[in-house]
Motif scaffolding. Structure first.
Motif, PDB file in Angstrom:
ATOM      1  N   ALA A 144       0.834  -1.209   0.000  1.00  0.00           N
ATOM      2  CA  ALA A 144       0.000   0.000   0.000  1.00  0.00           C
ATOM      3  C   ALA A 144       0.868   1.258   0.000  1.00  0.00           C
ATOM      4  CB  ALA A 144      -0.924  -0.004   1.214  1.00  0.00           C
ATOM      5  N   GLY A 145       1.871   1.291   0.872  1.00  0.00           N
ATOM      6  CA  GLY A 145       2.755   2.449   0.923  1.00  0.00           C
ATOM      7  C   GLY A 145       3.539   2.634  -0.359  1.00  0.00           C
ATOM      8  N   ALA A 146       4.004   1.525  -0.925  1.00  0.00           N
ATOM      9  CA  ALA A 146       4.780   1.591  -2.166  1.00  0.00           C
ATOM     10  C   ALA A 146       3.911   2.045  -3.329  1.00  0.00           C
ATOM     11  CB  ALA A 146       5.402   0.233  -2.465  1.00  0.00           C
ATOM     12  N   ALA A 147       2.654   1.616  -3.359  1.00  0.00           N
ATOM     13  CA  ALA A 147       1.752   2.031  -4.440  1.00  0.00           C
ATOM     14  C   ALA A 147       1.612   3.547  -4.464  1.00  0.00           C
ATOM     15  CB  ALA A 147       0.381   1.375  -4.256  1.00  0.00           C
ATOM     16  N   TYR A 148       1.500   4.129  -3.286  1.00  0.00           N
ATOM     17  CA  TYR A 148       1.395   5.587  -3.189  1.00  0.00           C
ATOM     18  C   TYR A 148       2.652   6.263  -3.735  1.00  0.00           C
ATOM     19  CZ  TYR A 148       0.809  10.214  -1.046  1.00  0.00           C
ATOM     20  OH  TYR A 148       0.699  11.556  -0.838  1.00  0.00           O
ATOM     21  N   GLY A 155       3.194   5.777  -7.562  1.00  0.00           N
ATOM     22  CA  GLY A 155       2.310   6.657  -8.320  1.00  0.00           C
ATOM     23  C   GLY A 155       2.865   8.063  -8.418  1.00  0.00           C
ATOM     24  N   ARG A 156       3.373   8.592  -7.297  1.00  0.00           N
ATOM     25  CA  ARG A 156       3.930   9.955  -7.303  1.00  0.00           C
ATOM     26  C   ARG A 156       5.208  10.043  -8.127  1.00  0.00           C
ATOM     27  NH1 ARG A 156      -0.703   9.690  -4.891  1.00  0.00           N
ATOM     28  NH2 ARG A 156      -1.359  11.624  -3.921  1.00  0.00           N
ATOM     29  N   VAL A 157       6.097   9.067  -7.960  1.00  0.00           N
ATOM     30  CA  VAL A 157       7.349   9.080  -8.724  1.00  0.00           C
ATOM     31  C   VAL A 157       7.069   8.939 -10.213  1.00  0.00           C
ATOM     32  CG1 VAL A 157       9.490   7.804  -9.162  1.00  0.00           C
ATOM     33  CG2 VAL A 157       8.746   8.222  -6.807  1.00  0.00           C
ATOM     34  N   ARG A 195       0.082  -2.717 -14.844  1.00  0.00           N
ATOM     35  CA  ARG A 195      -1.048  -2.857 -15.775  1.00  0.00           C
ATOM     36  C   ARG A 195      -1.454  -1.514 -16.348  1.00  0.00           C
ATOM     37  NH1 ARG A 195      -3.401  -2.244 -10.808  1.00  0.00           N
ATOM     38  NH2 ARG A 195      -5.521  -1.379 -10.689  1.00  0.00           N
ATOM     39  N   TYR A 196      -1.204  -0.436 -15.609  1.00  0.00           N
ATOM     40  CA  TYR A 196      -1.569   0.890 -16.092  1.00  0.00           C
ATOM     41  C   TYR A 196      -0.666   1.363 -17.225  1.00  0.00           C
ATOM     42  CZ  TYR A 196      -4.533   1.600 -11.942  1.00  0.00           C
ATOM     43  OH  TYR A 196      -5.508   1.513 -10.986  1.00  0.00           O
ATOM     44  N   ALA A 197       0.601   0.927 -17.205  1.00  0.00           N
ATOM     45  CA  ALA A 197       1.560   1.413 -18.206  1.00  0.00           C
ATOM     46  C   ALA A 197       1.129   1.049 -19.618  1.00  0.00           C
ATOM     47  CB  ALA A 197       2.958   0.858 -17.913  1.00  0.00           C
ATOM     48  N   GLY A 198       0.478  -0.096 -19.756  1.00  0.00           N
ATOM     49  CA  GLY A 198       0.041  -0.512 -21.087  1.00  0.00           C
ATOM     50  C   GLY A 198      -1.115   0.302 -21.626  1.00  0.00           C
ATOM     51  N   THR A 199      -1.763   1.097 -20.759  1.00  0.00           N
ATOM     52  CA  THR A 199      -2.925   1.865 -21.200  1.00  0.00           C
ATOM     53  C   THR A 199      -2.604   3.314 -21.543  1.00  0.00           C
ATOM     54  OG1 THR A 199      -3.532   2.622 -18.968  1.00  0.00           O
ATOM     55  CG2 THR A 199      -4.367   0.472 -19.669  1.00  0.00           C
ATOM     56  N   ASP A 200      -1.388   3.775 -21.214  1.00  0.00           N
ATOM     57  CA  ASP A 200      -1.063   5.190 -21.385  1.00  0.00           C
ATOM     58  C   ASP A 200      -1.231   5.662 -22.830  1.00  0.00           C
ATOM     59  OD1 ASP A 200      -0.502   5.860 -18.737  1.00  0.00           O
ATOM     60  OD2 ASP A 200       1.529   5.092 -18.876  1.00  0.00           O
ATOM     61  N   LEU A 201      -0.872   4.803 -23.777  1.00  0.00           N
ATOM     62  CA  LEU A 201      -0.950   5.181 -25.190  1.00  0.00           C
ATOM     63  C   LEU A 201      -2.068   4.443 -25.917  1.00  0.00           C
ATOM     64  CD1 LEU A 201       2.876   5.306 -25.985  1.00  0.00           C
ATOM     65  CD2 LEU A 201       1.335   7.212 -25.514  1.00  0.00           C
ATOM     66  N   ALA A 202      -2.912   3.750 -25.164  1.00  0.00           N
ATOM     67  CA  ALA A 202      -4.015   3.010 -25.781  1.00  0.00           C
ATOM     68  C   ALA A 202      -5.205   3.937 -26.007  1.00  0.00           C
ATOM     69  CB  ALA A 202      -4.436   1.844 -24.890  1.00  0.00           C
ATOM     70  N   SER A 203      -5.928   3.689 -27.071  1.00  0.00           N
ATOM     71  CA  SER A 203      -7.172   4.428 -27.295  1.00  0.00           C
ATOM     72  C   SER A 203      -8.226   3.880 -26.342  1.00  0.00           C
ATOM     73  CB  SER A 203      -7.633   4.252 -28.746  1.00  0.00           C
ATOM     74  OG  SER A 203      -8.002   2.900 -28.989  1.00  0.00           O
ATOM     75  N   ALA A 263      -0.997   8.895 -13.160  1.00  0.00           N
ATOM     76  CA  ALA A 263      -0.207   7.972 -12.340  1.00  0.00           C
ATOM     77  C   ALA A 263      -0.432   8.217 -10.857  1.00  0.00           C
ATOM     78  CB  ALA A 263       1.266   8.099 -12.686  1.00  0.00           C
ATOM     79  N   LYS A 264      -0.536   9.483 -10.464  1.00  0.00           N
ATOM     80  CA  LYS A 264      -0.746   9.839  -9.062  1.00  0.00           C
ATOM     81  C   LYS A 264      -2.084   9.299  -8.567  1.00  0.00           C
ATOM     82  CE  LYS A 264      -1.454  14.172  -8.170  1.00  0.00           C
ATOM     83  NZ  LYS A 264      -1.214  15.629  -7.971  1.00  0.00           N
ATOM     84  N   VAL A 265      -3.119   9.477  -9.356  1.00  0.00           N
ATOM     85  CA  VAL A 265      -4.444   8.978  -8.981  1.00  0.00           C
ATOM     86  C   VAL A 265      -4.451   7.461  -8.929  1.00  0.00           C
ATOM     87  CG1 VAL A 265      -6.863   8.812  -9.710  1.00  0.00           C
ATOM     88  CG2 VAL A 265      -5.658  10.995  -9.882  1.00  0.00           C
ATOM     89  N   GLN A 266      -3.831   6.829  -9.921  1.00  0.00           N
ATOM     90  CA  GLN A 266      -3.789   5.367  -9.965  1.00  0.00           C
ATOM     91  C   GLN A 266      -3.065   4.789  -8.760  1.00  0.00           C
ATOM     92  OE1 GLN A 266      -1.988   5.124 -13.804  1.00  0.00           O
ATOM     93  NE2 GLN A 266      -3.932   5.053 -14.910  1.00  0.00           N
ATOM     94  N   GLY A 267      -1.979   5.433  -8.363  1.00  0.00           N
ATOM     95  CA  GLY A 267      -1.270   4.979  -7.176  1.00  0.00           C
ATOM     96  C   GLY A 267      -2.127   5.060  -5.936  1.00  0.00           C
TER      97      GLY A 267
END
Length: 426
Positions: A68-72, A75-77, A131-139, A359-363
């Motif tokens: 949980a802490g790492a996810a936060y 996301g910020r980094v 899993r989010y990284a694959g969506t950054d450039l996806a339509s 990324a911040k919100v996703q984290g």
């Protein structure tokens, strides 16, 4: 390759998207192995070092808290420096922490064990956030499928990890390390390899490219808005709620199933079979789920998650404790409902955010998902100890129905927004 060149060439954008997805898949295979190998024996290692099972639940709690802490932080980094730095940093931290677990086992240092397990959670957080990284450039029509591909690739490593526990145990003994620390040697190698793959090969960074594209499109628009696009808070609430509810229900019922089976005379082989099928149902349907999320819609699949979890709870609650087939059916449906919820919720959050805040919100959302899982696990033991597994199961199924009024509210809000927009353009 500059952002101007990418804006002018949809072909180049798709090429970067496919390359990013391939790198994500490769890192997820390694990451899944690290995730599963560590979790498989964490409690056993603590039990062996402490000489009691009173604290055998501490490793899972530490992993959850660390995740949980790492996810936060990831996301910020990632928001500031890109997915490559954020995700690679998380995986490498997890890999180094796995080596700390091995050292703790060799020196019989319990405090080092607990400290290392806490930071091992950074690897599990990276594995989920990738899993989010694959969506950054996806339509919008590719996002569900992109998420599903990442989840399916995790399965390969997650299945291989537990099956290598015996082999890694023998290897550990051959080099003078306690056998239960062997899987963490695999975990260290897997997480470090995942981190290095992302660090050296995720170029250009998909989130940075997405942010540059957003800026270019905004500047080049014929009638640009006075301010940059903002995130859709309603969409974030809906997507996050779907993931949190499905995670809590899934973890609660899954956590108590082995204990329930043990009370009815099932052995470790039967318990392993049920949990193995459950994990398979969590990840393997992802490719089909991703297509459905893109085709029939996020809200439809989120509703399907609630109904499927309800059905799983009813079957688990009413199944005779000695009927292995019915328990398998219930846990398979439990995994499938979680799959529907995670992919539809993730896609909803991607839709509701812009590259400047994504990324911040996703984290932050993954922090809530991790904590909801921990809450579900803790509450499940309390509920069963005071009532029964059947009441937990039926209660969890009914709790998942909270998704339905949420979806109805979201649909009405979207309909109202469209009506207002049509009146303004009329």
């Amino acid at each position: 390759m500059t952002s101007e060149e990418i804006v002018a060439s949809p072909e180049k954008l798709q090429l970067i998207f496919r390359r990013t997805l391939f790198i994500v898949v490769l890192s997820q295979v390694f990451g899944g192995a690290g995730l599963a190998a560590g979790i498989t024996v964490g409690a056993l290692l603590a039990q062996d070092m402490l000489g009691t099972d009173a604290y055998s639940g501490v490793p899972v709690a530490l992993l959850t808290l660390g995740s949980a802490g790492a996810a936060y932080l990831i996301g910020r980094v990632s928001q500031r420096f890109g997915r490559r730095v954020g995700l690679a940093g998380g995986f490498l931290t997890g890999g180094i922490s796995a080596l700390g677990v091995v050292l703790a086992a060799v020196t019989n240092n319990v405090w080092l064990l607990f400290f290392s397990l806490l930071f091992y959670g950074a690897g599990t957080a990276s594995n989920l956030q990738a899993r989010y990284a694959g969506t950054d450039l996806a339509s919008a029509k590719q996002r569900g499928k992109a998420i599903s591909i990442a989840l399916v690739s995790t399965t390969f490593g997650a299945v291989a990890g537990p099956n290598l526990v015996g082999v890694m145990g023998d290897f550990a003994v051959s080099i003078g390390v306690p056998s239960l620390a062997g899987p963490f040697i695999l975990g260290a190698a897997a997480f470090i390899l995942a981190g290095l793959v992302l660090l050296f090969y995720m170029k250009p960074d998909p989130l940075l490219v997405s942010k540059a594209l957003e800026n270019e499109n905004w500047k080049n628009a014929e009638n640009p808005p006075l301010t940059s696009p903002k995130k859709n808070n309603r969409g974030i609430i809906i997507g996050g709620s779907v993931m949190v509810l499905t995670q809590m229900v899934m973890v609660a019922i899954m956590t108590m199933t082995p204990i329930h089976m043990g009370h009815h005379g099932h052995g470790l082989d039967a318990i392993g079979l049920v949990i193995g099928i459950h994990i398979g149902a969590m990840y393997l349907p992802s490719l089909v789920t991703g297509i459905l999320v893109d085709k029939v819609g996020r809200t439809t699949m989120a509703s399907a998650a609630g109904v499927t979890l309800l059905l799983a709870g009813i079957i688990a609650a009413t199944a005779p404790g000695d009927n292995l087939f019915v328990l398998i059916m219930a846990l398979a449906l439990l995994g499938l409902g979680w799959n529907f919820g995670l992919i539809s919720g993730t896609a909803t959050i991607v839709d509701a955010t812009t590259p400047s805040s994504r990324a911040k919100v996703q984290g932050s959302m993954d922090v809530l998902v991790a904590l909801s899982g921990a809450t579900g696990g803790i509450m499940s033991g309390v509920i069963v100890s005071h009532t029964s597994f059947s009441l937990l199961s039926i209660g969890g199924g009914l709790f998942s129905l909270l998704l339905l009024p949420l979806i109805i509210w979201a649909s009405r809000v979207n309909l109202t927004d469209k009506q207002v927009k049509n009146k303004r353009t009329a």
